[in-house]
Design an enzyme around this catalytic site. Structure first.
Site, PDB file in Angstrom:
ATOM      1  N   GLU A 154      -9.029  -4.314 -13.852  1.00  0.00           N
ATOM      2  CA  GLU A 154      -8.153  -3.483 -13.220  1.00  0.00           C
ATOM      3  C   GLU A 154      -8.667  -1.995 -12.939  1.00  0.00           C
ATOM      4  O   GLU A 154      -7.640  -1.216 -13.320  1.00  0.00           O
ATOM      5  CB  GLU A 154      -6.692  -3.803 -13.061  1.00  0.00           C
ATOM      6  N   GLU A 260      -7.288 -15.711 -11.460  1.00  0.00           N
ATOM      7  CA  GLU A 260      -5.949 -15.827 -11.919  1.00  0.00           C
ATOM      8  C   GLU A 260      -5.123 -16.292 -10.642  1.00  0.00           C
ATOM      9  O   GLU A 260      -4.148 -15.787 -10.127  1.00  0.00           O
ATOM     10  CB  GLU A 260      -5.385 -14.338 -12.244  1.00  0.00           C
TER      11      GLU A 260
END
Ligand code: G3I
Length: 348
Positions: A154, A260
């Site tokens: 991220e 995910e």
């Protein structure tokens, strides 16, 4: 007879029970890990390994494990700079004993820093050395077992305006990302090195910045060897958006990890009216097909972020009690998301 109004007025658990008890039963097509032409992963916490309900489904359908949080800095690095790999080692041992691949997340993340780094004063050289030592210690420990690592997680600002601020960037500059991949390559040359991000399918500006970041890293020779798209999706994602984002990501020719996957209800609202299962199934099918449409060398794995709805991190968020984002319900029964994935894999 419990009226619907009573249900809505009742505790979320009651509404959840109504959701799950009314959830469309899905047809059993086969084990996901056997049907798919690539590994099927799930996240895991060490405490789940001894849970028969979790273990039965995990062993039947999944061939790759990502420690949900116990291989992250928050779990392994103590404030005094010492390490605690107890939980991570337990997960690694379970992966070995159950014949599953181990996937590491994450070495460097804006969201996690440790007092052990905060207290490093003095020149940047000491910080840089501690940074390198951390990556070497953690990824080196699972050398030969971990098939891949989310080396940096991220990095991009949510609005797409450059990189996120974080302790790593403040101390090492934007080159913290290049360094992380170089250190990871030194520590475990064989493991795939992944740049992992979320909301790429729903935030075009963020995706553009991510793609520019990848292009720059590759041009500079940073040893990035795969890309991860977390795919924490919302049923409201327009049809075709996911497939389009996957095509953009795959343009670099690198392996892609759907890392995910879960499919939320849309802002956590409890929608007892619409058939959430059908909407989730449609999106799950698009995700599976997007990965299946890639050349085999680019189809790294598809990881669901949890086994059963009751295992989902979304359920642990305020207002998330009624989320049903995964392939199996709390009792381990297959749901429409499962059937959509299974049928897409079986037809491939
Ligand atoms: O299990 C302990 C409990 O014993 C303890 O009492 C409690 C309070 O300290 O903590 C519990 O552990 C928490 C764990 O989740 C299980 O609930 C950790 O503190 C908490 O930090 C951890 O959060 C995880 C989060 O990443 C941060 O590591 C979530 O489980 C996990 O689902 C989430 O995963 C992230 C991905 O890494 C990156 N993409 C987004 C995704 C969801 O946020």
């Amino acid at each position: 007879m419990t009226t619907r109004r009573a249900l809505l007025a009742g505790a979320p658990a009651l509404a959840l029970a109504a959701c799950e008890s009314r959830a469309q039963p899905a047809a059993y097509v086969g084990a996901l890990k056997d049907l798919a032409p690539f590994p099927i992963g799930t996240c895991v916490m060490s405490g789940q390994i001894g849970d028969p309900g979790w273990r039965t489904v995990a062993d039947q359908h999944f061939s790759q494990l990502t420690p949900e949080w116990e291989l992250k800095m928050e779990a392994v690095l103590r404030p005094d700079g010492s390490y605690d790999f107890t939980a991570a080692d337990a997960i690694a041992a379970y992966a070995r004993s159950s014949g599953k691949r181990l996937y590491g997340t994450t070495l460097v993340w804006y969201a996690q820093e440790s007092p052990a780094f905060d207290r490093i004063d003095g020149t940047g050289a000491r910080f840089a050395s501690a940074y390198r030592n951390y990556i070497a210690e953690v990824s080196g420990r699972y050398r030969g077992q971990a098939v891949a690592w989310d080396v940096v997680n991220e990095p991009v600002a949510e609005d797409g305006n450059g990189l996120r601020d974080c302790i790593w960037r403040r101390n090492l500059g934007e080159g913290y990302i290049d360094r992380a991949f170089e250190h990871a390559a030194e520590a475990d040359p064989a493991a795939l090195r992944v740049l992992n991000e979320y909301n790429l399918e729903s935030l075009p500006a963020k995706q553009r910045t991510f793609l520019r970041l990848v292009e720059g890293l590759l041009k500079r020779g940073a040893p990035v060897t795969a890309l991860g798209t977390q795919s924490h999706l919302d049923v409201s994602l327009p049809r075709g958006a996911y497939a389009a984002h996957m095509r953009e990501l795959a343009a670099f020719g690198l392996p892609i990890h759907v890392s995910e996957l879960d499919i939320a209800r849309g802002g956590g609202r409890i929608d007892l009216r619409g058939d959430i299962g059908a909407a989730q199934a449609r999106l799950a099918e698009e995700v599976a097909q997007a990965l299946l449409d890639l050349p085999p060398a680019q189809r790294f794995a598809l990881t669901l972020w949890g086994v059963r709805d009751s295992d989902s991190w979304l359920r642990r968020r305020p207002g998330g009690e009624a989320e049903t984002p995964l392939a199996f319900d709390a009792a381990g029964r297959p749901k429409p998301i499962y059937e959509a994935l299974a049928r897409a894999f079986a037809a491939a």
